[in-house]
Design an enzyme around this catalytic site. Structure first.
Site, PDB file in Angstrom:
ATOM      1  N   LYS A  52       1.001  -1.199   0.052  1.00 23.71           N
ATOM      2  CA  LYS A  52       0.041   0.008  -0.027  1.00 23.71           C
ATOM      3  C   LYS A  52       0.880   1.321   0.023  1.00 23.71           C
ATOM      4  O   LYS A  52       0.739   2.347  -0.852  1.00 23.71           O
ATOM      5  CB  LYS A  52      -0.887  -0.082   1.223  1.00 23.71           C
ATOM      6  CG  LYS A  52      -1.927  -0.935   1.045  1.00 23.71           C
ATOM      7  CD  LYS A  52      -2.687  -1.356   2.275  1.00 23.71           C
ATOM      8  CE  LYS A  52      -3.673  -2.357   2.377  1.00 23.71           C
ATOM      9  NZ  LYS A  52      -4.490  -2.731   3.492  1.00 23.71           N
ATOM     10  N   GLN A  96      -4.527  -1.787   9.772  1.00 20.03           N
ATOM     11  CA  GLN A  96      -4.372  -3.169   8.911  1.00 20.03           C
ATOM     12  C   GLN A  96      -4.932  -4.231   9.932  1.00 20.03           C
ATOM     13  O   GLN A  96      -4.512  -4.320  11.123  1.00 20.03           O
ATOM     14  CB  GLN A  96      -2.787  -3.244   8.719  1.00 20.03           C
ATOM     15  CG  GLN A  96      -2.829  -4.603   8.010  1.00 20.03           C
ATOM     16  CD  GLN A  96      -3.448  -4.849   6.579  1.00 20.03           C
ATOM     17  OE1 GLN A  96      -3.462  -3.611   5.890  1.00 20.03           O
ATOM     18  NE2 GLN A  96      -3.889  -5.712   6.110  1.00 20.03           N
ATOM     19  N   ASP A 119     -10.786   2.825   4.402  1.00 18.72           N
ATOM     20  CA  ASP A 119     -10.921   1.447   4.395  1.00 18.72           C
ATOM     21  C   ASP A 119     -12.565   1.304   4.252  1.00 18.72           C
ATOM     22  O   ASP A 119     -12.986   0.065   3.788  1.00 18.72           O
ATOM     23  CB  ASP A 119     -10.438   0.847   5.529  1.00 18.72           C
ATOM     24  CG  ASP A 119      -9.178  -0.163   5.022  1.00 18.72           C
ATOM     25  OD1 ASP A 119      -8.907  -0.346   3.975  1.00 18.72           O
ATOM     26  OD2 ASP A 119      -8.212  -0.480   6.086  1.00 18.72           O
TER      27      ASP A 119
END
Ligand code: NAD
Length: 290
Positions: A52, A96, A119
């Site tokens: 990412k 994460q 997200d």
């Protein structure tokens, strides 16, 4: 049978994002900035976060990584999220997953400012998604939608089966495919570990999205001729022939399923790359770019 090539599609999307980032910087002076929080040293999570960050750099974003040990206290995490929420130079925040067991995952996600929730896991983002209101859409299902769009795959009125009901993949995927949009307007069946007659249900599907995390689960007898098969699964399976010691396997028995499909995504080289492209798109949007 045509391969849905995540590499080709994600590269095209990233070129577009890079151009829009350049223009946004020129017009507003704002550089999109993604902050990632990584806890512990899970190999897969490390790889995802590294990728990412690398991709942020490639399109001209800023990025920062905040790392914690596995035994981090929840308070330290909440303090970090508060600081990132307050920092006007940070546009997107991602934590994460998975988190260590002693951390309350939903508590942590709920702390992220929904305006920075790239997200799309915050309840406000999910609530808006359900109601068809513009919001951040979780990156993996958004990446699948981008893929379907790129290849002009017809979804209207089709029978779509999604296998897996997680909050980050299966459930939002089912909402997107059933939404009154294009791609969308499918008749969706959301299957899970307690579904009965899964083979029969899959065998009637025009579109199957497999997102359960069991390598090779979807077999040829579960797929009708001409179906579109999207493989979201990513599992590391021990493989001595690889330098890393493992191979990446999807949820589809690709070798036997592919010949029956009209379109199919490979693993690797499919949905995983689209997930990153979708995250970049969300971050650019969070920075205020069109
Ligand atoms: P999860 O473990 O949270 O959810 C798995 C789901 O599968 C559950 O809803 C469960 O009910 C269902 N399931 C389990 N066994 C089943 C069975 N026998 N029959 C039917 N349904 C069953 O997983 P997740 O986070 O949604 O991830 C699913 C897979 O997708 C994993 O392999 C994960 O690594 C992968 N993934 C890939 C990407 C990507 O970018 N490609 C992103 C996220 C997750």
């Amino acid at each position: 049978m045509q391969i849905l090539d995540g590499k080709i599609v994600s590269e095209a999307i990233k070129i577009n994002i890079k151009d829009r980032t350049f223009l946004h910087k020129k017009n507003t002076g704002i550089t999109p900035h993604l902050a990632a929080i990584l806890i512990g040293n899970n190999g897969a999570s490390e790889t995802y976060v590294a990728s990412k960050i690398k991709n942020c750099e490639a399109v001209g974003f800023k990025s920062s990584l905040v790392r914690f040990d596995n035994n981090v206290e929840e308070r330290e995490l909440t303090n970090t999220i508060d600081k990132l929420n307050d920092d006007d130079a940070v546009h997107g925040i991602l934590v994460q997953l998975p988190l260590p067991k002693h951390i309350n995952e939903s508590h942590i996600i709920n702390l992220i400012n929904p305006k920075k929730d790239v997200d799309g896991f915050h309840p406000i983002s999910i609530g808006k998604l359900v109601q068809g209101i513009e919001t951040f859409v979780p990156a993996t299902p958004l990446g699948v939608i981008m893929m379907l769009k790129h290849y002009n795959i017809e979804t209207v009125g089709k029978n779509a089966v999604v296998i897996g009901r997680s909050n980050i993949v299966g459930r939002p995927m089912s909402i997107l495919l059933s939404a009154n949009t294009n791609p969308g307007n499918s008749t969706v069946t959301l299957c899970h570990s307690r579904t009965k007659n899964l083979e029969k249900i899959c065998a009637q599907a025009d579109i199957i999205v497999a997102a359960l995390g069991i390598p090779g689960f979807l077999k040829a007898n579960m797929v009708k001729e001409g179906a579109v098969v999207i493989d979201v699964g990513i599992t590391r399976v021990a493989d001595d022939s690889k330098k890393s010691g493992f191979a990446i396997k999807g949820d589809v028995d690709f070798e036997n399923v592919a010949p029956k499909c009209s379109f199919i995504t490979p693993v690797p080289g499919g949905v995983g790359l689209m997930t990153i492209a979708a995250l970049l798109e969300n971050t650019l949007k969070a920075a205020g770019a069109k």
